[in-house]
Design an enzyme around this catalytic site. Structure first.
Site, mmCIF file in Angstrom:
data_model
loop_
_atom_site.group_PDB
_atom_site.id
_atom_site.type_symbol
_atom_site.label_atom_id
_atom_site.label_comp_id
_atom_site.label_asym_id
_atom_site.label_seq_id
_atom_site.Cartn_x
_atom_site.Cartn_y
_atom_site.Cartn_z
ATOM 1 N N ASP A 128 35.838 30.176 42.488
ATOM 2 C CA ASP A 128 34.520 30.282 41.855
ATOM 3 C C ASP A 128 34.495 29.338 40.669
ATOM 4 O O ASP A 128 35.413 29.349 39.846
ATOM 5 C CB ASP A 128 34.266 31.716 41.390
ATOM 6 C CG ASP A 128 34.491 32.736 42.499
ATOM 7 O OD1 ASP A 128 34.163 32.412 43.655
ATOM 8 O OD2 ASP A 128 34.995 33.831 42.214
ATOM 9 N N ASP A 134 27.380 42.586 48.293
ATOM 10 C CA ASP A 134 28.022 42.707 46.995
ATOM 11 C C ASP A 134 27.847 44.140 46.498
ATOM 12 O O ASP A 134 26.721 44.655 46.445
ATOM 13 C CB ASP A 134 27.396 41.731 45.993
ATOM 14 C CG ASP A 134 27.740 40.283 46.313
ATOM 15 O OD1 ASP A 134 28.471 40.053 47.296
ATOM 16 O OD2 ASP A 134 27.270 39.394 45.584
#
EC number: 5.3.1.16
Length: 241
Positions: free
Chosen positions: A129, A8
């Site tokens: 998500d 990330d």
């Protein structure tokens, strides 16, 4: 099942967030490409990349470290975050990315997802998500009334390569993945599902593998950086039938 190590990217560095909170970021490597090389050297066959700044900005922000990763590694990589138009999709795929992950636009512009999947077969995935079963967008900052299963089913005929399903409340929390929800989603659609969020031990991987639904793989981040999951053991576990 594949193991997808997560890199990330925030402000050019490899970080992990706690439950998607940009203000709770832990930096694990100042050189994301070196981190990617270490994962590949350990035997990983895929990389999972996220442009966190891009997810909020709506356009690529961490392009330089992503390009460095693509130049320095030879395994396929998938990328999400800030990819919200066809030009950006084409740009990333032309640079050697194996798969783009479309999240926010899957809710806001599903026609774009369908067009991209037609134009680039096998190279377009959807990132779903969710908090408490409801889809969140724009870097998890905005919650919708759309359910995970409804969104996934709406793309059954679109030709998308995979669904990356993340339970936001589990992400970075080292509390284990939401196995019932992941298995339910995988059982509800024919699109391959990749589990994400909270994968923090070999037992988690065993449970996902034995969940009763066919999963393409699992994404893990913090547990690999912290050493809670031994990468070699995890790869061996997932490769064994």
């Amino acid at each position: 099942m594949f193991l997808y190590p997560a890199i990330d990217l925030k402000d050019g560095k490899a970080v992990r967030l706690y439950k998607g909170d940009m203000d709770q970021a832990t930096v694990f490597n100042d050189d994301p490409a070196a981190q990617a090389e270490a994962f590949v050297a350990a035997g990983c066959e895929w990389l999972h990349l996220v442009d966190l700044n891009g997810a909020f900005a709506g356009t690529p922000v961490n392009a330089a470290p992503v390009e460095a990763i693509l130049e320095r590694t030879k395994v396929p990589a998938q990328l999400g975050g800030g990819i919200r138009d066809l030009a950006t999709i084409e740009m990333w795929l032309s640079k050697g990315l194996a798969r783009v992950i479309l999240g926010t636009v899957a809710v806001e512009n599903p026609a774009l997802v369908r067009e991209a999947a037609r134009n680039f077969p096998g190279q377009v995935a959807i990132g779903i998500d969710a908090r408490d079963g409801r889809v969140a967008t724009k870097g998890w900052a905005e919650e919708t009334d759309v359910t995970v299963t409804d969104l996934a089913r709406s793309f059954e005929d679109a030709g998308v390569a995979a669904i990356i399903y993340t339970d936001i409340n589990r992400d970075g929390a080292m509390q284990g993945p939401n196995i019932p929800a992941t298995a339910a989603l995988a059982g509800a659609v024919s699109i391959p599902v990749i589990a994400s969020g909270g994968v923090s031990s070999l037992d988690d991987l065993r449970a996902l593998k034995a969940c009763g639904a066919p999963l393409d793989g699992a994404i893990s981040g913090r547990a690999l950086y912290d050493g809670a999951i031994d990468l070699a053991e995890a790869l061996a576990l997932l490769r064994n039938d």
